[in-house]
Design an enzyme around this catalytic site. Structure first.
Site, PDB file in Angstrom:
ATOM      1  N   HIS A 169       0.820  -1.219   0.000  1.00  0.00           N
ATOM      2  CA  HIS A 169       0.000   0.000   0.000  1.00  0.00           C
ATOM      3  C   HIS A 169       0.851   1.264   0.000  1.00  0.00           C
ATOM      4  CE1 HIS A 169       0.502  -0.139   4.508  1.00  0.00           C
ATOM      5  NE2 HIS A 169       0.554   1.165   4.323  1.00  0.00           N
TER       6      HIS A 169
ATOM      7  N   ASP B 170      -0.025  -7.501   1.231  1.00  0.00           N
ATOM      8  CA  ASP B 170       0.456  -6.136   1.461  1.00  0.00           C
ATOM      9  C   ASP B 170       1.983  -6.085   1.569  1.00  0.00           C
ATOM     10  OD1 ASP B 170       0.278  -3.407   1.726  1.00  0.00           O
ATOM     11  OD2 ASP B 170      -0.182  -3.437   3.866  1.00  0.00           O
TER      12      ASP B 170
ATOM     13  N   SER C  73       4.982   2.673   8.077  1.00  0.00           N
ATOM     14  CA  SER C  73       4.565   1.529   7.267  1.00  0.00           C
ATOM     15  C   SER C  73       5.686   1.084   6.340  1.00  0.00           C
ATOM     16  CB  SER C  73       3.335   1.889   6.429  1.00  0.00           C
ATOM     17  OG  SER C  73       2.204   2.023   7.243  1.00  0.00           O
TER      18      SER C  73
END
EC number: 3.4.21.-
Length: 479
Positions: free
Chosen positions: A219, A249, A327
């Site tokens: 993402h 992901d 992230s």
């Protein structure tokens, strides 16, 4: 005869008490039950070693300096060692209540033999020498010398391996080991009304091969025009997306550079236990190499528990803080091994990471695809920049463009890149895509989703007040 004996004893006691009052000292028998300041000895005018309370905590006395006498029988005014000193009887025996009862005197010695640094920039043999110099300075109306650092001036933690900080600073050791292999990722898009690029998102990643392969979250790099990687030394490189697993992901990107990079190794997330210390590192809010620590709360938090309907993966739950921009960064154990990818935060103290065993599986499958020459699935591309048309944007465009259609939803075409399928098919700037292959288009995301699946597009656009049908054949490119 008995009466005569009692009389003699009483007379002797009375005489001793009188002698004690005359000398302003108590004899053997310890401290008085009540402190009488009038019984304290006179304080000398010059007391360079400072003033301290005596053993009875009654009289203020001039402190004994290093090498001077201390202790005694426990009377008011017995000499007491100054700050940072302790009373030692012969043989290194410290002065105590037992020694005091035996009436022994000792000598003041420094509690610590370690060198120290003063606020005057001078290194002193020990804290006691510093205190002596400081007291002398104060007696001369000079500023005191402050104790500011253990160890000689100019020395560091590594010069004192017995320091608790040196022994137990394991988190810092881990960070020092892994930080060079953690990267900051910036995502760029072109601005709506110009060809200038602007950063629209950021994330983190970590190097898994010395030739520039980097693991991050899918993402983080999804649907962005350009991906740029910044290393710890500040050097920046454009990155290519090599492989993506949107369901898991996880993404693999690569930068090309002449030098070899430091890498992080994968640990086994299956061996993790709740309660283990972990370290999360990344670039939250574009602040590079920000470190947070915590423990593993649980090793198997199901994706469906987190509301991820299509996920069959178990996540690592940790209380190490994971913020926006973290992230894609690594979650590591105290051996510096990656045991997860920082992925999402639910609330303070509850964050999740993709297990390293899943990363290992992804890398193995990616290697297999690349080895067979298939690599990443080709990306379909038509060569258009667009954005979702909203009522507010429609109103703004009507003010700028005289023939803009009366429409408030669809995909607004910002730019058609020359020599691309969109240009060849007749798509133009300011067109609004309203349907593709019979499916209504409400957002720019709708267009991207259909392009991924369809090899031929029957596109209906609103141009001015007309609906025009175009045929566009997407081309396949490397992502």
């Amino acid at each position: 005869m008995i009466l005569v004996t009692l009389f003699c004893i009483c007379a002797l006691v009375t005489s001793l008490q009188a002698d004690a009052r005359l000398s302003k000292r108590y004899v053997i028998g310890g401290c008085p039950s009540h402190c009488d300041k009038s019984m304290c000895p006179t304080m000398p005018k010059d007391c360079s070693t400072g003033q301290v309370m005596d053993h009875c905590n009654c009289c203020l006395v001039c402190a004994s300096g290093e090498g001077e006498a201390c202790g005694g029988v426990g009377k008011l005014g017995d000499p007491v060692c100054g700050e940072s000193l302790e009373c030692s009887v012969t043989g290194g025996v410290s002065y105590s209540a037992t020694v005091r009862r035996r009436g022994k005197q000792g000598v003041c010695v420094c509690k610590s033999s370690d060198p120290v640094c003063g606020s005057d920039g001078v290194s002193y043999r020990d804290i006691c020498e510093l205190k002596r110099v400081s007291n002398r300075a104060q007696s001369l109306q000079q500023p005191p010398v402050l104790f500011i650092q253990r160890g000689a001036c100019g020395t560091s933690l590594h010069d004192n391996p017995n320091s608790l900080r040196y022994k137990y600073n394991f988190i810092a050791d881990v960070v020092e080991k892994i930080a060079p292999a953690v990267v900051h990722i910036e995502l760029y898009r072109k601005m709506v009304y110009s060809k200038r690029e602007m950063a629209v998102a950021s994330g983190s990643g970590f190097v898994v091969s010395d030739d520039g392969l980097i693991v991050t979250n899918a993402h983080v790099v999804a649907n962005k025009n350009r991906v740029k990687v910044e290393l710890k030394n500040g050097a920046s490189y454009d990155a290519k997306i090599k492989d993506v697993d949107e369901k898991a992901d996880i993404a693999l990107i690569k930068i090309d550079l002449p030098n070899k990079l430091p890498v992080l190794l994968l640990g086994r997330s299956a061996d993790l236990r709740p309660g283990e210390f972990v370290v999360a590192i990344g670039s939250p809010f574009s602040l590079q190499n920000t470190v947070t620590t915590g423990i593993v709360s649980t090793t198997q938090r199901g994706g469906k528990e987190l509301g991820l309907r299509n996920s069959d993966m178990d996540y690592i739950q940790t209380d190490a803080i994971i913020n926006y921009g973290n992230s894609g960064g690594p979650l590591v154990n105290l051996d510096g091994e990656v045991i997860g990818i920082n992925t999402l935060k639910v609330t303070a103290g509850i964050s999740f990471a993709i297990p390293s065993d899943k990363i290992r599986q992804f890398l193995a499958e990616s290697y297999d695809r690349l080895a067979r020459g298939r690599g990443t699935t080709k990306k379909r591309y038509i060569g258009v920049r667009m954005m979702t048309l909203t009522p507010s944007l429609s109103k703004e465009l009507k003010g700028r463009l005289r023939d803009f259609p009366d429409i408030t939803s669809g995909a607004y075409v910002i730019e058609v890149i020359s020599k691309t399928p969109a240009a060849a098919g007749g798509l133009k700037e300011h067109d609004v895509i309203i349907s593709i292959n019979g499916q209504r288009i409400s957002t720019a995301t709708d267009v991207s989703a259909i392009i991924k699946k369809e090899s031929s597009l029957r596109v209906v656009v609103r141009r001015g007040n007309e609906d025009i049908i175009l045929t566009i054949i997407p081309m396949e490119i490397d992502p």
